[in-house]
Structure formats: structure tokens, C-alpha cells
Design a protein around this motif. Sequence first.
Motif, short mmCIF file in Angstrom:
data_model
loop_
_atom_site.label_atom_id
_atom_site.label_comp_id
_atom_site.label_asym_id
_atom_site.label_seq_id
_atom_site.Cartn_x
_atom_site.Cartn_y
_atom_site.Cartn_z
N ASN A 1 0.84 -1.20 0.00
CA ASN A 1 0.00 0.00 0.00
C ASN A 1 0.88 1.25 0.00
O ASN A 1 2.01 1.23 0.50
CB ASN A 1 -0.92 0.00 1.22
N MET A 2 0.32 2.33 -0.55
CA MET A 2 1.05 3.61 -0.68
C MET A 2 0.23 4.72 -0.05
O MET A 2 -0.99 4.79 -0.27
CB MET A 2 1.27 3.91 -2.17
N MET A 3 0.89 5.59 0.76
CA MET A 3 0.22 6.74 1.36
C MET A 3 0.60 8.01 0.62
O MET A 3 1.78 8.22 0.34
CB MET A 3 0.62 6.89 2.84
N VAL A 4 -0.42 8.83 0.31
CA VAL A 4 -0.21 10.10 -0.39
C VAL A 4 -0.88 11.21 0.42
O VAL A 4 -2.05 11.09 0.78
CB VAL A 4 -0.80 10.05 -1.81
N LEU A 5 -0.12 12.27 0.75
CA LEU A 5 -0.71 13.42 1.48
C LEU A 5 -0.62 14.66 0.60
O LEU A 5 0.48 15.01 0.12
CB LEU A 5 0.05 13.66 2.79
N ASP A 6 -1.75 15.27 0.35
CA ASP A 6 -1.81 16.46 -0.52
C ASP A 6 -1.04 16.24 -1.81
O ASP A 6 -0.25 17.08 -2.25
CB ASP A 6 -1.25 17.69 0.23
N GLY A 7 -1.22 15.04 -2.39
CA GLY A 7 -0.63 14.75 -3.70
C GLY A 7 0.83 14.32 -3.64
O GLY A 7 1.42 14.01 -4.67
N CYS A 8 1.43 14.30 -2.44
CA CYS A 8 2.84 13.89 -2.32
C CYS A 8 2.93 12.48 -1.74
O CYS A 8 2.35 12.20 -0.69
CB CYS A 8 3.60 14.84 -1.38
N VAL A 9 3.71 11.62 -2.39
CA VAL A 9 3.89 10.25 -1.89
C VAL A 9 4.68 10.31 -0.59
O VAL A 9 5.76 10.90 -0.52
CB VAL A 9 4.65 9.38 -2.91
N MET A 10 4.11 9.75 0.47
CA MET A 10 4.77 9.72 1.77
C MET A 10 5.57 8.43 1.95
O MET A 10 6.72 8.46 2.36
CB MET A 10 3.72 9.78 2.89
N LEU A 11 4.93 7.31 1.67
CA LEU A 11 5.60 6.02 1.89
C LEU A 11 4.89 4.89 1.15
O LEU A 11 3.76 5.03 0.72
CB LEU A 11 5.66 5.68 3.38
N THR A 12 5.65 3.80 0.96
CA THR A 12 5.04 2.54 0.52
C THR A 12 5.45 1.48 1.54
O THR A 12 6.51 1.60 2.18
CB THR A 12 5.57 2.08 -0.86
N GLU A 13 4.64 0.45 1.66
CA GLU A 13 4.95 -0.61 2.63
C GLU A 13 6.31 -1.25 2.34
O GLU A 13 7.07 -1.59 3.22
CB GLU A 13 3.86 -1.68 2.58
N ALA A 14 6.64 -1.34 1.04
CA ALA A 14 7.87 -2.08 0.66
C ALA A 14 9.13 -1.29 0.95
O ALA A 14 10.19 -1.87 1.19
CB ALA A 14 7.81 -2.43 -0.82
N ASN A 15 9.07 0.05 0.90
CA ASN A 15 10.32 0.82 0.98
C ASN A 15 10.42 1.75 2.19
O ASN A 15 11.39 2.47 2.32
CB ASN A 15 10.45 1.71 -0.27
N GLU A 16 9.44 1.75 3.08
CA GLU A 16 9.41 2.76 4.16
C GLU A 16 10.58 2.61 5.12
O GLU A 16 10.96 3.55 5.81
CB GLU A 16 8.09 2.70 4.91
N PHE A 17 11.22 1.43 5.12
CA PHE A 17 12.26 1.17 6.14
C PHE A 17 13.46 2.12 5.99
O PHE A 17 14.09 2.51 6.96
CB PHE A 17 12.71 -0.30 6.09
N SER A 18 13.78 2.52 4.73
CA SER A 18 15.01 3.35 4.58
C SER A 18 14.84 4.70 5.29
O SER A 18 15.77 5.22 5.89
CB SER A 18 15.32 3.59 3.10
N TYR A 19 13.65 5.23 5.27
CA TYR A 19 13.39 6.53 5.93
C TYR A 19 13.32 6.33 7.45
O TYR A 19 14.01 6.99 8.22
CB TYR A 19 12.07 7.09 5.41
N HIS A 20 12.50 5.37 7.90
CA HIS A 20 12.24 5.25 9.33
C HIS A 20 13.45 4.73 10.11
O HIS A 20 13.72 5.17 11.23
CB HIS A 20 11.01 4.37 9.57
N GLU A 21 14.22 3.81 9.50
CA GLU A 21 15.42 3.34 10.22
C GLU A 21 16.44 4.47 10.33
O GLU A 21 17.06 4.67 11.37
CB GLU A 21 16.02 2.13 9.50
N MET A 22 16.56 5.27 9.27
CA MET A 22 17.59 6.31 9.28
C MET A 22 17.19 7.52 10.14
O MET A 22 18.04 8.13 10.79
CB MET A 22 17.90 6.75 7.85
N ILE A 23 15.92 7.87 10.19
CA ILE A 23 15.55 9.02 11.03
C ILE A 23 15.72 8.69 12.51
O ILE A 23 16.06 9.56 13.32
CB ILE A 23 14.11 9.52 10.75
N ALA A 24 15.55 7.41 12.87
CA ALA A 24 15.57 7.04 14.30
C ALA A 24 16.93 6.57 14.79
O ALA A 24 17.45 7.06 15.80
CB ALA A 24 14.52 5.95 14.55
N HIS A 25 17.57 5.63 14.06
CA HIS A 25 18.75 4.96 14.64
C HIS A 25 20.00 5.83 14.62
O HIS A 25 20.86 5.70 15.50
CB HIS A 25 18.99 3.62 13.94
N VAL A 26 20.12 6.74 13.66
CA VAL A 26 21.32 7.59 13.66
C VAL A 26 21.40 8.41 14.95
O VAL A 26 22.38 8.30 15.71
CB VAL A 26 21.37 8.46 12.39
#
Length: 286
Positions: free
Chosen positions: A49-74
Motif C-alpha cells: 500500500n502507498m500513502m499520499v498526502l496532498d498529492g505527495c507520496v509519503m511512503l510505501t509498505e515495501a520501501n518505508e524502512f530506509s526513511y524510518h530506520e535512518m531518522i531514528a537509529h542515527v
Amino acid sequence: MQTTWLNEDLDQTIFEVGARVSMRVGKKLFEGQSDFQKLEIYETPHYGNMMVLDGCVMLTEANEFSYHEMIAHVPLFAHPNPERVLIIGGGDGGAAREVLRHPQVKECVMVEIDGLVIEKSKEYFPTIASEFNNPRLTLLVDDGVKYIENNKTAFDVILVDSTDPVGPAEGLFSKDFYQKAYNSLKPNGILVAQAESPYYFKRTQRELFDVLHSVFSYATLYTTNIPFYPSGMWSFAYASKEYKENTNPRYTDMEKMEENLQYFNRKLYEGCFALPTFVKKNIEKK
Ligand code: SAM
């Protein structure tokens, strides 16, 4: 699956260059307008599934890990003992999921302005919104700008996981907000904020770093790769009162956790702060 092209036309005013990101999507699973933004959720043939807010792609289930792992673990591994963490935004729950992997975290406060994003993330992104019932999570539906204004408690790490600097998120890029975020950090606190694309958001990054350099003694940037984000190269601002990325990172803890992760690892921790020259020049202290 019957598919069509979904086009995200990058707005000249924000992205500075006209460009378009197109993705093949299947059925639209949900569409709703909250008080803050339009939320759409699509199925996709290859990325969940893919989330879009105001026409901008926020995330997809398959690729969200690169953003969430990097914003938190660094930031959490750069900090010696991150017990209290604040997340502003992050309504999909991904940043909170990663923060709560750290046993040192006694409390994670998450302040998301839009209850609709939280509600629909639970329904359509259960693997991302997986920690909303975690007893260590305090979930507030509120404006992060207002919250930081009234906040009287101190955090070890603050993560700003926001949308682009328009609409509800505009205030999250202001000097006033970062001054108050600085005041909400403990003496050795670290702040990380999603800082857009170094290619398409040069002006925004320059303005953000003018603010960060005026508030924090140390501010730099690190990058990650996010397939469906404009240009694919994304970045996070790292600002700190004391701990730089190389002061005393918890490498042993990183090596323990990385087996359970898909993107973040110790080598990447060291490499992600290495910046292309045009990026370094654009964010350095004037
Ligand atoms: N985490 C996602 C990802 O993987 O890239 C994208 C970011 S997340 C969906 C952005 C969130 O910031 C949205 O849920 C939006 O409602 C929230 N937000 C925007 N402005 C805000 C504000 N002033 N206070 C709190 N949350 C805000």
C-alpha cells in the motif's frame, strides 16, 4: 491488478525545478480530507500500500524502512543513553516503531497533528503503525508547533518527521520552533529533522541551516535513499548541543541491532554523513 499511472507533479515553488514522479498504482483504497490535508491510500502492484498526502507520496509498505530506520537509529545510537524521545509528526507510526526498538527508551512521546493519518495508518499500514499500543508510547493528536511552545519537560532526542514546509508543517521549519525545541532538549540532547532533497530543496535546506546554525552549536546533514521521493536522495538535519555523530556512538549496540534491520547498519552510520561538495557548501555555517 488493474493499474494506472499516479503522477506527483513537483511544484515549482517548493521543489525549484519542474519534475514529475510517476508510479503505477492499483485501486484507490481510501480518500479523505482532514482539517489539515488530503489523505489518499492506494494499492500498488509491487510495493504494497502507498500513502499520499496532498498529492505527495509519503511512503510505501515495501520501501518505508530506509526513511524510518535512518531518522531514528542515527540519533539514538549517537546518544549514549536516549531515555526520553519526542517525535513530531510521524503519523504513520514508522519512526515510533524504530525508536521503540531501543531498550534504553523509557518514554517516546509522539505528537501528530492529524488523527486521520493515525487512524488510517492502523487500518492500511499495520506493519508500520505496529507500536501504537506500546506502553512506552504516549501518542498525542496535536500541533507540534503548539506542543513545543507549552512543553516543560526535557528530551534526550527530538525527531521531526514532518511533511514539506507548507500547510501544517510550515511552522516546523521556523527559528521560533527550533529555539523552543532546543529549550526542550536536555544539555546533551540531539535533534534530527527530515530535511528534504539536497537536489530539489536547495533553498529550503539553506534556510533551515541558517536557522539551525543560529540555535545549535553543531548542525550537519546525513542522507538516505528513498525510491519514490523526488530525486530519490533524501536527507536529515542533525543538530546537537554536545554529541556529534562521531563523539562516542554506540557501535556495539548498532552491530547487535543491525541483523534485524533492512537498511541501517554500522558502516552506513559512518558513511551517511559524508556529503557531496554541493550539499556541504549549501549547508555550511555562514
Ligand atoms: N514518515 C513518513 C515517511 O515515511 O516519509 C512521512 C512523514 S509523516 C507522514 C508526516 C506527518 O507530519 C504527517 O502525518 C502530518 O500530518 C504531520 N504533520 C505535519 N505538520 C505537523 C505539525 N505541525 N504537527 C504535528 N504533525 C504534523
